[in-house]
Scaffold this active site. Structure first.
Site, short mmCIF file in Angstrom:
data_model
loop_
_atom_site.label_atom_id
_atom_site.label_comp_id
_atom_site.label_asym_id
_atom_site.label_seq_id
_atom_site.Cartn_x
_atom_site.Cartn_y
_atom_site.Cartn_z
N ASP A 1 -18.34 -21.60 -30.72
CA ASP A 1 -18.63 -21.66 -32.03
C ASP A 1 -19.08 -22.87 -32.62
OD1 ASP A 1 -17.67 -19.19 -32.44
OD2 ASP A 1 -16.00 -19.58 -33.16
N LYS B 1 -21.60 -19.02 -36.15
CA LYS B 1 -21.67 -18.54 -37.28
C LYS B 1 -20.81 -18.80 -38.48
CE LYS B 1 -18.32 -15.43 -34.98
NZ LYS B 1 -17.18 -15.97 -35.07
N MET C 1 -11.10 -21.01 -45.47
CA MET C 1 -12.10 -20.28 -45.89
C MET C 1 -12.25 -20.17 -47.44
SD MET C 1 -13.12 -17.59 -42.87
CE MET C 1 -11.36 -17.27 -42.26
N1 SAH Z 1 -9.55 -20.41 -35.77
C1 SAH Z 1 -9.98 -21.31 -36.70
C2 SAH Z 1 -10.05 -20.75 -38.03
C3 SAH Z 1 -11.51 -20.00 -38.04
S1 SAH Z 1 -11.93 -19.78 -39.83
C4 SAH Z 1 -8.45 -22.32 -36.74
O1 SAH Z 1 -7.41 -21.90 -36.25
O2 SAH Z 1 -8.60 -23.47 -37.28
C5 SAH Z 1 -12.89 -21.03 -40.13
C6 SAH Z 1 -12.21 -21.87 -41.16
O3 SAH Z 1 -11.24 -22.71 -40.51
C7 SAH Z 1 -13.21 -22.95 -41.94
O4 SAH Z 1 -13.61 -22.09 -43.19
C8 SAH Z 1 -11.94 -23.82 -42.73
O5 SAH Z 1 -11.18 -23.30 -43.62
C9 SAH Z 1 -11.20 -23.80 -41.43
N2 SAH Z 1 -11.27 -24.83 -40.46
C10 SAH Z 1 -11.91 -24.92 -39.39
N3 SAH Z 1 -12.00 -26.16 -38.44
C11 SAH Z 1 -11.65 -27.05 -39.76
C12 SAH Z 1 -11.55 -28.58 -39.90
N4 SAH Z 1 -11.67 -29.27 -38.93
N5 SAH Z 1 -10.97 -28.92 -40.99
C13 SAH Z 1 -10.92 -28.24 -41.98
N6 SAH Z 1 -10.90 -26.69 -42.08
C14 SAH Z 1 -11.30 -26.32 -40.97
#
Ligand code: SAH
Length: 268
Positions: free
Chosen positions: A45, A67, A183
């Site tokens: 990803d 994505k 998000m």
């Molecule tokens: N599975 C992931 C979330 C996927 S959805 C998890 O557990 O973190 C994608 C969203 O995750 C982004 O839009 C943001 O809101 C958040 N996100 C993912 N990585 C991030 C990071 N390093 N810092 C802040 N937000 C993050």
């Protein structure tokens, strides 16, 4: 039963859905590193940082299937097909997902799709970005003086579905639950308006972008200023919005000279 299955109903290859954590490779689990090292094919990803890929074998095939919202993306159906095809060929496939595979990661859908074809699937937890975002600001999400729980919620509705019911969530938050919103930055204005129906405008908030990564930035304010803050500070995806009393005091701390902040990162 699938044609490529061996006696006993198991396909020769397999898929491991691996949580790559929020970005800092030191936050990977030992299990995640072991799975990455063993992989012959990795589907990655775009929220997975390059530091994590260091653990892949030289001979492994790495396919980027990002994505992120707003960018060109690989359709989910294609990713699922590719994973299945590689596993059926006998490859050890690792699907590397940001954070935890089962927190807004579509890991559940992928697992179902693969199992329906008789493919062996396992899942390795990762540190979800919402937890990393709070900890990076030294905020305990369930500090018992302020909160008795946490709600992890997406600000982004499924294409077909309705958006979260912000006033209801705000009412729950007002009873002592911290909101951790994934998000949400693109929808900040409507999210703010909905939450203000049941939470005071002075409720503390924080927005953390790129949590745990070298380029991490954050900003703090109050709920009445959420959308304004995001715009002023130009905070964008990927970011986590935190809302609740556990954040009280953070804004005052951010206003201190940097030397007194004990290493907390700030918006430049
Ligand atoms: N599975 C992931 C979330 C996927 S959805 C998890 O557990 O973190 C994608 C969203 O995750 C982004 O839009 C943001 O809101 C958040 N996100 C993912 N990585 C991030 C990071 N390093 N810092 C802040 N937000 C993050």
């Amino acid at each position: 039963m699938n044609e490529s299955m061996q006696p006993g109903g198991v396909t020769p290859g397999n898929v491991t859905l691996v949580g790559a954590g929020p970005g800092d490779p030191e936050l990977l689990t030992l299990k995640a590193i072991r799975a990455i090292r063993a992989a012959s094919v990795l589907l990655v990803d775009d929220l997975v940082s390059d530091g994590v890929l260091r653990y892949a074998r030289r001979s492994a095939r790495i396919v980027h299937v990002g994505k992120r919202g707003g960018c060109a993306s690989t359709p989910q159906a294609f990713i699922e097909k590719l994973m299945a095809a590689e596993a059926l060929k006998g490859e050890r496939v690792v699907r590397l997902k940001g954070g935890d595979p089962f927190v807004f990661g579509r890991g559940g859908e992928e697992m179902q799709h693969l199992r329906a074809q008789g493919i062996a699937v396992s899942v390795v937890n990762g540190i979800t970005s919402g937890l990393a975002a709070a900890t990076s600001l030294d905020v305990p999400l369930t500090h018992r003086d302020h909160a008795h729980g946490v709600i992890l919620v997406t600000g982004h509705a499924k294409e077909s579905g309705a958006s979260p019911d912000w006033p209801t969530l705000a009412a729950a938050a007002a009873q002592g639950l911290t909101l951790v919103i994934y998000m949400g930055v693109a929808q900040a204005a409507s999210l703010q308006a909905g939450l203000l129906q049941a939470l005071p405008a002075q409720t503390p908030i924080a927005v953390v972008q790129h949590a745990s990564q070298p380029q991490q930035r954050h900003a703090t304010s109050t709920l009445g200023d959420l959308a304004g803050l995001i715009e002023r500070e130009q905070l964008g995806s990927p970011a986590i919005i935190l809302v609740g009393e556990v954040l009280r005091g953070l804004q005052a701390r951010d206003a201190l000279p940097e030397s007194l902040q004990m290493g907390v990162s700030r918006v430049a």
